[in-house]
Enzyme design. Structure first.
Site, PDB file in Angstrom:
ATOM      1  CB  SER A 408      -0.932   0.004   1.220  1.00 43.38           C
ATOM      2  OG  SER A 408      -0.172  -0.042   2.395  1.00 43.38           O
ATOM      3  CD  GLU A 441      -6.796   2.047  -4.191  1.00 43.21           C
ATOM      4  OE1 GLU A 441      -7.162   3.225  -4.212  1.00 43.21           O
ATOM      5  OE2 GLU A 441      -5.852   1.651  -3.480  1.00 43.21           O
TER       6      GLU A 441
END
Ligand code: COA
Length: 631
Positions: A408, A441
C-alpha cells in the site's frame, strides 16, 4: 414478441420464456412488461391448463425492474405510472384461474421476485447462483409491484421486512425452509418437477397463526420494532426508503398507490437518484473485469498477516484453491482461525465451510507457487525483502500467471526492478477488513503490460470484488484521499473539539464510521506512518504524536482516542455539533479527490466517486465526493 417466447404443449401447459433481447440479464422494462400483458391477454382468450414462467438466460431468472428506466422518471406522474404498471399487471397474474409457476434459477431480484410471488407456485433450483431478494431499498426505493403485499403473506412479516429493509438475498434451500419457495430441486429435474408441481393442486403452505397475527392486528407493533431497528443503521434524512417500506406495509397493506405522496417523495428523492447512480458506477467497475478471459483456479498468497491471511481466506471462500505461505505453521495459525470463523459465518453450512477450509492449504515451503494462476505477495513493507522474494518467485511461476503485490505504500516501479519481466508486476490492493470492503485497487505501474492489468481486474471480479484501475502513486486513490480527511479530524482534536463531536459530525453527514474511530481502528502508528508519507512533509497532529509516544495505538492496544472494550469504543456524549464542522472535515478529502482526478490517478471523476464510495464507505446517498460538491 421480441423478448418472450410462448410454447403450448398438447397437455394444455404453456411455457413462457423470457430472454430479453440484446441484454445480458432479464430486466423488466416497460416493453418486457407490455409483452407480458399481451401474453395474459392471449391466455384470457385461450386459457391454458397451466402456465410456467422461466428464463431463457443461463445467468438467472429476472434482475428486477429496468434500472435504466429509473433515470427517466423526471415527473411525479411518471413515477406513479411506473409503480402502477407492475402493481396492476402482477395483481392480474395473481388472479388468473389456471395454476401458475415460476422456475427460479440464478438471480431473482426485485420485480423478478414480485412476478414470481404473484404465481401460485415458486420452484427454486438449488444451485450456487440461485438467490432471491428485494434489493430495492439499496436503490433508495421500495418494492412497489406487490412485494410489500405478497412477501409478508408468504413468509411472515418478520422475515419479509428483514429482506425488504436490508436487501439481502437468500438461496434456494433457505427459500424452501422459510416457505418462500414451494420446492427446491436440483437443475436436472427442474422441468419435470415444475410440471408435477403446477398440476399438483397442492395448497399453499399456510402461515403459522402468530405470523398471521403479526401480519394483521399486530402490524403496528411489528412496524414500531422495525422502525427502531432501521433507525440504528440509517437516518431518515439520508435514507427515507426503509421507513416508507414499513409505512406502506403497515398502513396501506403493501400498496404504494394508496400513498401517492410517498411515491413522489421517494422516487424524486436525491437519495434514490444518487443510489441509482451508484448502481451504474458499480456496473462500470464490474465492466473492468470483463475485458479479459483470464480465469484463476489456484491462488498462492505469501504472508499470513492480517491482510495476506484474510485475502487467502476470501479467495478460498470464493471457490479457489489457495496455498498460504509463511515461515511456520504457528505464524499461520491466527489467519487459519480467522478463516474458520469467516467460512462458518458466511457459508452457514458446516459441509460447505469444511470444503472451504480444505481449499485453504498452509504451505510453508511454497510448493503452491508452481501451480498458481495468481501469486499475491502480502509480506511486510520492505523493498529489499520483496526484491528477494520476487527474485525467488519469478522462475518458479507458470508463464501466464499473475504476479501481484498488495503493497500500500511502496512504488511498484521500485519493487519490480529485480524481475526478468518487470512489466508483469501488478498491484492488487485490498482494504481492511477484506471480507467487508468491496473495492480492490488494481495498480498499473508505468509500462505495465495492459493484458496483465486486465487479467488482474478479471481475477478481482472472480472473487466478487470491484476492481478499480489506478496509477502507481503513493496511497493510490483511497488512502491518498483518506489521509487529509484524517488529518483534518485530528487537527480539530488539537483545536479542542472532542473526538465524539467530530465523529458525530461525520455520522450525521452520512459516513459509516467517524474519522476518529476509524483512526483508532486502523491503528495510530499506521495513521502516523501513512500521514508522514502522504501529508507532504506537514507536521503530524499533536494529539496523534502524544498518543503514539505513550503506546496508545487504538483498538489493538485498548486505548487510543477512545478506550476500547469488547471491540467497541467507549464514547461519551457528543454534545452539540458546531455548524459547518462536517464540511470543514470533508473538504480536504474532496479537494484531494479532485487533484487526483486532474493528475490522472483514475480515468475520470465518476470512477473516483466510485472508488471513494466502495473503498471508504463515503456516504453513498450523496453519489460520491465529487458529485456531492457539484450538486
Ligand atoms: N436493470 C437494468 N440492467 C440491469 C439490471 C436491471 N435491474 N440488472 C442487471 N442489469 C444489466 C447490467 O447493467 C449489465 O449490463 P451490461 O451487460 O451492459 O454490462 C448486465 O445486466 C449484467 O449485469 P452484471 O451486474 O454485470 O452481472 P452480474 O452477474 O455481476 O450481476 C445481478 C447480476 C442481477 C446480480 C446484478 O446486475 C444486480 O444486482 N442487478 C440489480 C438488481 C436490482 O437491484 N434489482 C432491483 C431493481 S428495482
Amino acid at each position: 414478441m421480441k423478448h418472450w417466447q410462448l410454447q403450448r404443449e398438447d397437455s394444455g401447459l404453456v411455457w413462457a420464456t423470457l430472454d430479453k433481447q440484446d441484454a445480458a440479464a432479464n430486466a423488466l422494462s416497460a416493453e418486457v412488461l407490455g409483452e407480458f400483458r399481451e401474453i395474459l391477454d392471449q391466455l384470457d382468450i385461450y386459457p391454458p391448463k397451466a402456465l410456467i414462467i422461466r428464463s431463457g438466460k443461463a445467468a438467472g431468472f429476472i434482475a428486477g425492474a429496468d434500472i435504466q428506466e429509473f433515470t427517466q422518471l423526471d415527473t411525479a406522474d411518471k413515477g406513479r405510472a411506473l409503480v402502477e404498471r407492475g402493481w396492476t399487471l402482477f395483481n392480474r397474474l395473481a388472479a388468473v384461474n389456471y395454476p401458475t409457476l415460476a422456475i427460479i434459477r440464478g438471480h431473482c431480484l426485485g420485480g423478478g421476485l414480485e412476478l414470481a410471488l404473484a404465481c401460485r407456485y415458486l420452484l427454486a433450483v438449488d444451485e450456487p447462483g440461485t438467490k432471491m431478494g428485494l434489493p430495492e431499498v439499496m436503490l433508495g426505493i421500495f418494492p412497489g409491484w406487490g412485494g410489500m403485499l405478497r412477501l409478508p403473506q408468504r413468509v411472515g412479516p418478520t422475515a419479509a421486512l428483514d429482506m425488504m429493509l436490508t436487501g439481502k438475498t437468500i438461496d434456494a434451500k433457505r427459500a424452501k425452509r422459510m416457505g418462500l419457495a414451494d420446492e427446491a430441486v436440483p437443475p436436472r429435474v427442474m422441468e419435470q418437477a415444475a410440471r408435477q408441481l403446477v398440476f399438483s393442486g397442492q395448497a399453499r403452505r399456510k402461515l403459522p397463526l402468530l405470523q398471521r397475527l403479526l401480519n394483521g392486528p399486530f402490524k403496528a407493533i411489528v412496524a414500531n420494532g422495525a422502525r427502531k431497528q432501521v433507525a440504528r443503521k440509517a437516518r431518515p434524512e439520508h435514507y427515507p426508503a426503509p421507513y416508507a417500506i414499513i409505512d406502506i406495509w403497515a398502513k396501506h397493506n403493501g400498496n404504494a398507490l394508496a400513498a401517492p405522496e410517498l411515491i413522489d417523495e421517494i422516487i424524486n428523492s436525491s437519495t434514490a437518484r444518487n443510489l441509482v447512480r451508484v448502481f451504474f458506477l458499480q456496473e462500470r467497475l464490474k465492466a473492468f473485469g470483463k475485458e479479459s478471459s483470464f480465469k484463476a483456479e489456484r491462488v498462492h498468497v505469501i504472508g499470513a498477516g492480517v491482510m495476506g491471511g484474510d485475502i487467502a481466506a476470501w479467495c478460498a471462500l470464493r471457490g479457489m484453491t489457495v496455498t498460504l505461505q509463511d515461515q511456520s505453521l504457528e505464524r499461520m495459525s491466527p489467519a487459519l482461525q480467522r478463516a474458520d470463523k469467516l467460512f462458518a459465518r458466511r457459508l452457514r453450512d458446516p459441509l460447505l465451510a469444511r470444503a472451504a477450509f480444505d481449499r485453504l492449504i498452509p504451505d510453508v515451503n511454497g510448493d503452491g507457487v508452481a501451480h498458481a494462476d495468481v501469486v499475491i505477495e502480502a509480506i511486510f513493507e520492505d523493498v529489499a525483502a520483496k526484491h528477494a522474494l520476487f527474485k525467488a518467485l519469478e522462475p518458479r511461476m507458470k508463464p501466464g500467471a499473475i504476479l501481484a503485490t498488495n503493497t500500500s505504500s511502496l512504488k511498484l516501479e521500485d519493487l519490480r526492478t529485480v524481475l526478468e519481466k518487470p512489466e508483469r508486476l501488478v498491484g492488487i490492493h485490498f482494504f481492511n477488513p477484506v471480507a467487508m470492503m468491496p473495492l480492490v485497487e488494481v495498480v498499473e505501474a508505468k509500462g505495465a503490460d495492459p493484458a496483465v492489468v486486465q487479467a488482474a481486474c478479471a481475477f478481482v471480479r472472480q472473487i466478487d470484488k470491484l476492481p478499480l484501475p489506478v496509477k502507481s502513486e503513493p496511497g493510490f486513490l483511497v488512502n491518498a484521499v483518506l489521509a487529509p480527511y484524517m488529518l483534518a479530524a485530528m487537527a480539530a482534536v488539537d483545536a479542542g473539539i472532542s473526538p465524539e463531536t467530530i465523529d458525530e459530525a461525520m455520522l450525521a453527514f452520512g459516513m459509516p464510521m467517524g474519522p476518529i474511530e476509524l483512526i483508532d481502528s486502523v491503528g495510530l502508528d499506521i495513521a502516523l506512518a501513512a500521514g508522514k508519507q502522504l501529508a507532504g512533509g506537514a507536521e503530524p497532529p499533536r494529539c496523534l504524536l502524544e498518543r503514539v509516544k505513550q503506546g496508545q495505538l487504538g483498538k489493538k492496544t485498548g486505548q487510543g482516542f477512545y478506550t476500547w472494550a469488547d471491540g467497541k469504543p467507549g464514547k461519551s456524549n457528543a454534545g452539540a455539533v458546531p455548524s459547518g464542522l462536517a464540511l470543514q472535515l470533508v473538504t480536504p478529502l474532496i479537494n484531494r479527490v479532485e487533484q487526483l482526478v486532474a493528475a490522472g490517478m483514475v480515468a475520470d471523476a465518476d470512477l473516483a466517486d466510485a472508488g471513494v464510495i466502495f473503498g471508504t464507505g463515503f456516504a453513498p446517498f450523496t453519489g460520491g465526493p465529487i458529485h456531492f460538491r457539484n450538486k
